[in-house]
Design an enzyme around this catalytic site. Structure first.
Site, PDB file in Angstrom:
ATOM      1  N   TYR A   1      61.513  48.586  38.201  1.00  0.00           N
ATOM      2  CA  TYR A   1      62.146  47.517  37.416  1.00  0.00           C
ATOM      3  C   TYR A   1      63.162  46.715  38.218  1.00  0.00           C
ATOM      4  O   TYR A   1      63.786  45.801  37.674  1.00  0.00           O
ATOM      5  CB  TYR A   1      62.918  48.114  36.224  1.00  0.00           C
ATOM      6  CG  TYR A   1      62.127  49.014  35.330  1.00  0.00           C
ATOM      7  CD1 TYR A   1      61.118  48.517  34.508  1.00  0.00           C
ATOM      8  CD2 TYR A   1      62.408  50.381  35.283  1.00  0.00           C
ATOM      9  CE1 TYR A   1      60.412  49.361  33.674  1.00  0.00           C
ATOM     10  CE2 TYR A   1      61.702  51.226  34.447  1.00  0.00           C
ATOM     11  CZ  TYR A   1      60.705  50.710  33.646  1.00  0.00           C
ATOM     12  OH  TYR A   1      60.004  51.539  32.807  1.00  0.00           O
TER      13      TYR A   1
ATOM     14  N   CYS B   1      55.757  58.081  51.038  1.00  0.00           N
ATOM     15  CA  CYS B   1      55.043  57.147  51.906  1.00  0.00           C
ATOM     16  C   CYS B   1      54.747  55.857  51.167  1.00  0.00           C
ATOM     17  O   CYS B   1      53.579  55.502  50.904  1.00  0.00           O
ATOM     18  CB  CYS B   1      53.764  57.796  52.433  1.00  0.00           C
ATOM     19  SG  CYS B   1      54.151  59.205  53.440  1.00  0.00           S
TER      20      CYS B   1
HETATM   21  N1  LLP Z   1      62.348  52.625  20.066  1.00  0.00           N
HETATM   22  C1  LLP Z   1      61.179  52.193  20.572  1.00  0.00           C
HETATM   23  C2  LLP Z   1      60.079  51.880  19.664  1.00  0.00           C
HETATM   24  C3  LLP Z   1      61.033  52.045  21.957  1.00  0.00           C
HETATM   25  O1  LLP Z   1      59.887  51.605  22.454  1.00  0.00           O
HETATM   26  C4  LLP Z   1      62.114  52.371  22.815  1.00  0.00           C
HETATM   27  C5  LLP Z   1      61.982  52.256  24.255  1.00  0.00           C
HETATM   28  C6  LLP Z   1      63.310  52.833  22.240  1.00  0.00           C
HETATM   29  C7  LLP Z   1      63.388  52.945  20.858  1.00  0.00           C
HETATM   30  C8  LLP Z   1      64.503  53.218  23.061  1.00  0.00           C
HETATM   31  O2  LLP Z   1      65.000  52.150  23.805  1.00  0.00           O
HETATM   32  P1  LLP Z   1      66.382  52.333  24.596  1.00  0.00           P
HETATM   33  O3  LLP Z   1      67.468  52.546  23.573  1.00  0.00           O
HETATM   34  O4  LLP Z   1      66.246  53.515  25.469  1.00  0.00           O
HETATM   35  O5  LLP Z   1      66.554  51.082  25.366  1.00  0.00           O
HETATM   36  N2  LLP Z   1      61.524  53.002  31.102  1.00  0.00           N
HETATM   37  C9  LLP Z   1      62.328  51.820  30.848  1.00  0.00           C
HETATM   38  C10 LLP Z   1      62.699  51.677  29.401  1.00  0.00           C
HETATM   39  C11 LLP Z   1      61.493  51.619  28.504  1.00  0.00           C
HETATM   40  C12 LLP Z   1      61.847  51.650  27.078  1.00  0.00           C
HETATM   41  C13 LLP Z   1      60.635  51.878  26.237  1.00  0.00           C
HETATM   42  N3  LLP Z   1      60.909  51.894  24.831  1.00  0.00           N
HETATM   43  C14 LLP Z   1      63.566  51.865  31.725  1.00  0.00           C
HETATM   44  O6  LLP Z   1      63.721  52.824  32.481  1.00  0.00           O
HETATM   45  O7  LLP Z   1      64.359  50.933  31.708  1.00  0.00           O
END
Ligand code: LLP
Length: 404
Positions: free
Chosen positions: A306, A332
């Site tokens: 990201y 790698c």
């Molecule tokens: N609810 C739903 C339906 C979601 O899809 C997500 C995150 C959340 C809640 C929680 O979102 P948060 O509060 O954590 O922002 N891997 C990415 C983030 C992907 C989030 C996916 N959905 C990163 O490392 O930034």
């Protein structure tokens, strides 16, 4: 209450369990949750921890112990939540392009379900009619979030049922007798601006009247936490105030009380996580000083995937004079954790701690290059506990069928 983990303790953990190692601070998770409760005290709100951020079973149990509910993004996460002791009433499954059989399993387990496609909604209505309250995930066509990869509510996003297809949803409700209890949106991750949440609320409140049995508006997750020094997260207190006001006004206008749900992931666990690594190799070139650490994109992919910023501290040499470094991994591939970062002088063997490593870090780890996934440690009341051992060669072969 101590909510800062000392560098001495991180050093001690590295000595005991080796590096790289993920360290989570239980009281920090609790502090975040309590801050949410306080900020939203004037509104009727329930929080469901978005488990996808970090699913270690001990973390799930800890989150349960502080009274928080849980939001799941796969049927396996639902099963883990059940294993961790959550009751169905406290479990939410927000689905996304899944096979209907997972929704059937969720139904049989009795958990809350948000459905995100007309196709699955139709199957649900045909099978269960009015017998089981359900939520629908809408795509509100709002652009939000820290970057496009984590933006989910915009008009070309795969997530949710597009707002413009509400007529079809209403026809389905009529035809099958669906009991729509919840309207859900999740517009993205790392949403700093309270106004974006306010727009989401506005969009939802315009359509809630179409669903007379509605009881809940679920605004998803996405609260931003600071990653960079001097950066600010979402103003949770302001958002809490706004939510209380908007829903009070709505109630006065319509006589209808709605409960509000949120699904915070990063907000709950990001800052509680510290990834302790050590420096394998220093390499100097004309343009860069490289510090090669004993990990890579296999263990923490956010900077590469990201372009995310993670603060990195040299806890072995904190008061040395600063130099500029490219902090890079051992995979790698080009796996740069930080570019041209000013840091206290780094020596081989020094411990570098990647901060904000609680959310989507271990959780997105892999065995790429046949590397072992690291250990995880949870610090509770100042005491470190191993909650996952480091992998070994046998783990790499688990499940494989040796054909020759
Ligand atoms: N609810 C739903 C339906 C979601 O899809 C997500 C995150 C959340 C809640 C929680 O979102 P948060 O509060 O954590 O922002 N891997 C990415 C983030 C992907 C989030 C996916 N959905 C990163 O490392 O930034």
């Amino acid at each position: 209450m101590a909510t800062v983990l000392s560098d001495e303790l991180l050093q001690q953990i590295a000595t005991t369990w080796g590096t790289p190692v993920y360290v989570y601070h239980a009281e920090k998770i609790k502090e975040q949750y309590e801050r949410l409760l306080k900020a939203f005290a004037k509104a009727d709100v329930r929080f469901f921890y978005a488990a996808k951020a970090l699913t270690n079973i001990s973390v799930l149990k800890y989150v349960k112990s502080i009274g928080c509910n849980i939001d799941c993004s796969s049927i396996n996460e639902v099963q883990l939540a059940v294993k961790a002791g959550y009751t169905p009433e406290n479990i939410l499954y927000t689905s996304n392009n899944i096979h209907f059989s997972e929704i059937e399993t969720a139904h049989d387990l009795g958990v809350h379900i948000n459905i995100d496609s007309i196709s699955n909604l139709r199957k649900f209505g045909q099978k269960y009619g009015h017998s089981y309250p359900v939520g629908i995930r809408l795509r509100p066509n709002i652009m939000a979030g820290g970057n496009l990869k984590i933006s989910t509510g915009h008009s070309s996003s795969k997530f949710g049922i597009p707002l413009e297809q509400l007529d079809e949803v209403l026809a389905l409700v009529k035809e099958t007798g669906l009991f729509i209890r919840t309207l859900h949106i999740h517009t993205g991750s790392e949403i700093k601006d309270v106004e974006v949440f306010a727009r989401g609320i506005e969009v939802l409140l315009e359509v809630v009247q179409l669903f007379p049995e509605l009881e809940v508006v679920d605004l998803g997750g996405g609260f931003k936490v600071p990653y960079k020094p001097n950066e600010h997260g979402t103003d949770i207190e302001q958002l809490g105030q706004k939510v209380a006001e908007e829903f009070e006004i709505f109630k006065k206008r319509t006589g209808k009380h709605l409960q509000v749900w949120f699904e915070p992931g990063k907000y709950m666990v990001s800052e509680a996580g510290h990834f302790v690594t050590s420096v394998n190799v220093l390499k100097e070139s004309a343009e860069h000083n490289f510090a090669g650490i004993d990990t890579g994109l296999n263990h923490l992919i956010r900077p590469m995937f990201y372009g995310s910023y993670h603060k990195i501290d040299n806890i072995s040499n904190p008061s040395a004079s600063h130099k500029h470094y490219n902090i890079v991994g051992y995979i790698c591939e080009t796996d740069t954790f930080a570019e041209n970062r000013s840091m206290p002088e780094i020596r081989e063997g020094d411990l570098l701690v990647v901060r904000n490593a609680g959310a989507y870090c271990y959780e997105m780890a892999s065995n790429y290059n046949s590397r072992f996934r690291p250990a995880e440690v949870l610090v509770v009341n100042g005491q470190p506990h191993l909650i996952r051992r480091r992998e070994n060669l046998d783990d790499l072969l688990v499940g494989q069928v040796d054909l020759f």
